[in-house]
Scaffold this motif. Structure first.
Motif, PDB file in Angstrom:
ATOM      1  N   GLU A 261      95.782  92.276  83.692  1.00 31.97           N
ATOM      2  CA  GLU A 261      95.020  91.033  83.698  1.00 31.97           C
ATOM      3  C   GLU A 261      95.855  89.840  84.153  1.00 31.97           C
TER       4      GLU A 261
ATOM      5  N   ARG B 167      92.904  87.454  84.577  1.00 28.53           N
ATOM      6  CA  ARG B 167      92.509  86.363  83.684  1.00 28.53           C
ATOM      7  C   ARG B 167      93.581  85.287  83.562  1.00 28.53           C
TER       8      ARG B 167
ATOM      9  N   PRO C 275      95.471  80.343  81.848  1.00 26.88           N
ATOM     10  CA  PRO C 275      94.275  80.951  82.421  1.00 26.88           C
ATOM     11  C   PRO C 275      94.156  80.590  83.895  1.00 26.88           C
TER      12      PRO C 275
END
Length: 383
Positions: free
Chosen positions: A160, A187, A94
């Motif tokens: 992402e 993300r 992340p």
């Protein structure tokens, strides 16, 4: 995972052609080709691979085909003559929360040159910096180049994911992993790595999700060294061609005083402000054909767009099976210029006067055709 890594924007990279064969996407760069796809359905892999090999061979392009843990596909590629790089771990984590401003290069040409020097001394990288830089306009805000002293990295967004194209020093791993990247869709950070680089990213909290092996196949002959089209903007070459054009033609942009240049000897200027569609098509066809026939074999042309991005390209390698012809003849809102590097021939499109000036040997080739299609020129400058 494969879908995210192999996602392609709707427009092809600069100077490239994108073709699809069922689930497989081929990107033809002119210098080499790349294959991308998500998980492959049950199919005749040998036939699928053979079709891609033939398509790249027709363009004389060596091939890069990344494989993400698919043993059956790997076997088909080896049977077709591909050779494999060592496996790399694909690590994901992340994005971080650090909002500290990164030392980004932006459009600084000197900075890019320094990153290129560092990249050349390291690697192999997931995406060579030269290829990344060639696509920087197409990547636009989805790209980032970091230069921190003697260490550098380049990244691009894919959905992402913020995907690391290359890192020249493991000491940058913690910085990249901790950054928040300031994009609402991003993300995760993703990187391919082995050895010390892998250790550094794992120490920063990233974890392996799969492995990737890049398979390579050589071209039938000597491949081209440059793409058919190269984007130019904030770099010395673009500044130089503009400076020489301004001096040679006394370029004087103005919305009311015409013409915008001192039109050279052996030139003619046509009014193009009220062309219908057939005439506009004829203008493009005649000028493109004339430019292609007027240059020497292997000689490249410039297309300049005042205060905007321009291009350098090989007219023999565009259109047809290649990328589209860059730029435009018609001055659609700004000055549009086709020009040889030595300034001996080309076109000058004036948006406010709505004219096209044709000069040099190009005029000799297309004078009669243009007059037949557009009518007589509004002025001439005799030899």
């Amino acid at each position: 995972m494969e879908e995210a890594l192999n996602r392609r924007p709707p427009l092809p990279p600069v100077g490239a052609v994108v073709d699809r064969d069922g689930p497989v996407v081929r990107t033809h760069y002119g210098t080499h080709g790349e294959v991308s796809h998500g998980p492959l359905p049950e199919c005749d892999l040998a036939a699928l691979v053979s079709r891609q090999v033939d398509a790249f061979a027709q363009r004389n392009e060596p091939v890069v085909w990344p494989v993400y843990g698919d043993a059956r596909l790997a076997g088909a590629l080896r049977a077709a003559g591909f050779t494999a790089e060592p496996d790399r771990a694909v690590l994901r984590g992340p994005i971080g929360t650090d909002t500290t401003t990164l030392p980004l290069v932006g459009h600084d040409w000197t900075g890019h040159q320094r990153v290129a020097e560092l990249a050349a001394k390291t690697g192999p990288h997931r995406r060579p910096f030269s290829e990344f830089l060639a696509d920087s306009a197409y990547l636009n805000q989805s790209a980032a180049v970091v230069l921190d002293g003697d260490r550098a990295a380049w990244l691009e967004r894919s959905g992402e994911l913020m995907v690391v194209g290359g890192v020249t020093d493991p000491r940058l791993a913690a910085t990249l992993a901790a950054h928040d990247w300031r994009h609402p869709e991003v993300r995760f950070l993703l990187v391919e790595a082995t050895g010390d680089l892998r250790d550094a990213f794992e120490a920063a909290g990233m974890r392996e999700v799969t492995t990737v092996t890049r398979y390579h196949l050589t071209s039938p002959g000597e491949p081209a060294r440059t793409r058919p089209v190269r984007r130019l903007f904030s770099e010395p070459e673009y500044d130089d061609i503009w400076a020489r054009f301004r001096e040679r033609f006394v370029f004087r942009p103005d919305t009311r005083e015409f013409p915008g240049i001192t039109e050279p000897a052996h030139s003619a200027t046509w009014h193009v402000g009220d062309l219908d569609d057939p005439q506009l098509d004829a203008l493009y066809d005649i000028v493109h054909k004339g430019l292609r026939e007027s240059v020497e074999p292997g000689e490249e042309l410039y297309w300049l767009d005042w205060q905007h991005v321009g291009y350098r390209f090989d007219p023999a390698r565009v259109d047809g099976a290649g990328p589209r012809w860059p730029g435009g003849v018609f001055p659609d809102g700004d000055y549009h210029i086709y020009l040889t590097g030595d300034l001996r021939l080309g076109t000058f499109g004036h948006p406010w006067e709505a004219t096209i000036c044709v000069f040099g040997d190009l005029l000799t080739r297309i004078d009669a055709e243009l007059s037949a299609a557009l009518g007589e020129p509004i002025r001439r400058s005799e030899p």
